[in-house]
Design an enzyme around this catalytic site. Structure first.
Site, PDB file in Angstrom:
ATOM      1  N   HIS A 289      74.569  14.914 125.152  1.00  0.00           N
ATOM      2  CA  HIS A 289      75.235  15.407 126.144  1.00  0.00           C
ATOM      3  C   HIS A 289      75.899  14.781 127.331  1.00  0.00           C
ATOM      4  O   HIS A 289      76.968  14.784 127.833  1.00  0.00           O
ATOM      5  CB  HIS A 289      74.516  16.932 126.598  1.00  0.00           C
ATOM      6  CG  HIS A 289      74.270  17.901 125.610  1.00  0.00           C
ATOM      7  ND1 HIS A 289      75.175  18.490 124.945  1.00  0.00           N
ATOM      8  CD2 HIS A 289      73.004  18.519 125.360  1.00  0.00           C
ATOM      9  CE1 HIS A 289      74.499  19.285 124.117  1.00  0.00           C
ATOM     10  NE2 HIS A 289      73.097  19.560 124.384  1.00  0.00           N
TER      11      HIS A 289
ATOM     12  N   HIS B 255      68.544  14.159 122.527  1.00  0.00           N
ATOM     13  CA  HIS B 255      69.287  15.545 122.612  1.00  0.00           C
ATOM     14  C   HIS B 255      70.258  15.496 123.781  1.00  0.00           C
ATOM     15  O   HIS B 255      71.323  15.547 123.998  1.00  0.00           O
ATOM     16  CB  HIS B 255      68.622  16.981 122.443  1.00  0.00           C
ATOM     17  CG  HIS B 255      69.422  18.025 122.274  1.00  0.00           C
ATOM     18  ND1 HIS B 255      69.746  18.399 121.015  1.00  0.00           N
ATOM     19  CD2 HIS B 255      69.960  18.808 123.526  1.00  0.00           C
ATOM     20  CE1 HIS B 255      70.661  19.612 121.652  1.00  0.00           C
ATOM     21  NE2 HIS B 255      70.437  19.833 122.598  1.00  0.00           N
ATOM     22  N   GLU B 256      69.458  15.453 124.857  1.00  0.00           N
ATOM     23  CA  GLU B 256      70.055  15.723 126.423  1.00  0.00           C
ATOM     24  C   GLU B 256      71.105  14.618 126.817  1.00  0.00           C
ATOM     25  O   GLU B 256      72.080  14.638 127.359  1.00  0.00           O
ATOM     26  CB  GLU B 256      69.148  16.007 127.386  1.00  0.00           C
ATOM     27  CG  GLU B 256      68.107  17.205 127.232  1.00  0.00           C
ATOM     28  CD  GLU B 256      69.078  18.519 127.035  1.00  0.00           C
ATOM     29  OE1 GLU B 256      70.415  18.524 127.607  1.00  0.00           O
ATOM     30  OE2 GLU B 256      68.944  19.495 126.327  1.00  0.00           O
TER      31      GLU B 256
END
Length: 376
Positions: free
Chosen positions: A29, A25-26
């Site tokens: 980003h 997820h990170e």
């Protein structure tokens, strides 16, 4: 019913499940931010005091925090935990070039959306791998049983009939048929089905069933009155793997959204809302079955993580995206005070949700019953 594994095994399985999902997820980003030239100061898996870490040649500190309940990327220009841009005019030209909040709103939106998208992509890849090995899951709209006195019985349906259309709408499987009937209580329906290799038609009127929620509300749903057949796995070609995996991911996402909506509207009890303790318990139980089931569970967890982060709640990715949409429409962002109040409200909502989920989790492991016996 699955037996509860030892606590150490549950914790290990929980970390093995949550860690990679948070990283994916990170990293979504992070990598999209890098594409747009945004500097990253910190990439953290977990919160709180750093227990391990290193700094790369770009100056990004990669670290692991002691509380493994999430993670974050701190981009250059993030002035506070809510990722609000302030005092951008005080930055030098070089700092502005690397600052997240100095980027165009569409770039910021893509950076924020990349986290949930990465979770969905991971689920798609996992499902594609399973479909390649085992085939695509199918539940054909084949009648396994007919409820006496039901609309299906009135239409003359028999076990073994395969329903292929309803009022001219193609039926791809049992789920499609169930959803079609559920949304049409009391309506006339013309069924097209195959029996012994021959295509036939029959008409009937769907039954109306009254269901209720915990608030006392009543709503009508339609019923045909048949039982579903067995789940089968159908081999598909290489070019169909990703489309099939996308469809499976879409069905899981739709089921997740529907379940949350039913909890919010009272059609499902609040006790079904789980948190980290429940997630750890499930991870431990599934991991005790085998690696196949554990990896499959990762896909479901990944979809849930992506979906939750897309909710339009300040402090979550969806809240940021909502603010960027407002900014794009107004051609300027909301004022700092308005954003601050929104983020405070979002934080309060998340804390309330966590309290409810934790209360339910503690109940699921029998804590409240134990306390009741001790105090009773």
């Amino acid at each position: 019913m699955l037996e509860t594994p030892p606590v150490w095994f549950i914790l290990l399985a929980f970390l093995a499940a949550l860690g990679p999902l948070v990283f994916i997820h990170e990293y979504g980003h992070y990598i999209v931010g890098r594409w747009f030239g945004v500097g990253a100061e910190t990439f953290s898996i977990g919160f709180g005091k750093e227990i391990a870490g290193w700094t790369d040649k770009r100056g990004t500190r990669w670290k692991v925090g002691w509380l493994p309940l999430g993670g974050y990327v701190k981009f250059a220009g993030d002035m506070d935990p809510a990722s609000m841009g302030k005092d951008l005019d005080k930055l030098s030209l070089e700092e502005r070039a690397r600052s997240f909040h100095a980027k165009p709103v569409w770039q910021r939106a893509l950076v924020v959306a990349a986290g949930p998208i990465a979770n969905f992509l991971l689920a798609i890849l996992i499902f594609a791998a399973f479909i390649a090995v085992y085939g695509a899951p199918r539940t054909p709209a084949v009648v396994a049983a007919v409820l006496p006195g039901s609309p299906a019985a009135a239409a003359g349906l028999r076990p073994g009939d395969e329903i292929i259309a309803a009022n001219g709408t193609a039926i791809a499987g049992f789920d499609t048929l169930s959803d079609y009937a559920r949304l049409r209580p009391g309506e006339a329906i013309r069924l097209t089905f195959v029996r012994d290799g021959q295509t036939r038609e029959a008409s009937t009127r769907l039954a109306t069933v009254i269901e209720g929620d915990r608030f006392g509300g009543k709503f009508r749903v339609g019923r045909l009155g048949i039982g579903s057949g067995k789940l089968v796995y159908e081999k598909v070609g290489p070019l169909e793997l990703l489309p099939e995996a996308v469809r499976v991911t879409g069905r899981v996402l739709d089921s997740t959204a529907t379940g949350l909506w039913q909890i919010l509207t009272g059609r499902r009890p609040l006790t079904e809302l789980g948190g980290p303790i429940k997630m750890a318990q499930v991870a431990g139980q599934v991991a005790s079955i085998g690696m196949f089931e554990f990896v499959q569970m990762l896909a479901f967890f990944s979809i849930n993580l992506g979906f939750i982060n897309l909710l339009p709640v300040p402090m979550l990715d969806g809240g940021h995206l909502a603010l960027y949409a407002v900014e794009a429409a107004r051609r300027r962002p909301l004022g700092a005070q308005a954003q601050e109040w929104l983020f405070r409200g979002g934080l309060a909502a998340l804390l309330t949700l966590m309290l409810v989920a934790t209360f339910n989790d503690l109940g699921s492991i029998g804590l409240w019953q134990t306390l009741g016996r001790l105090l009773g």
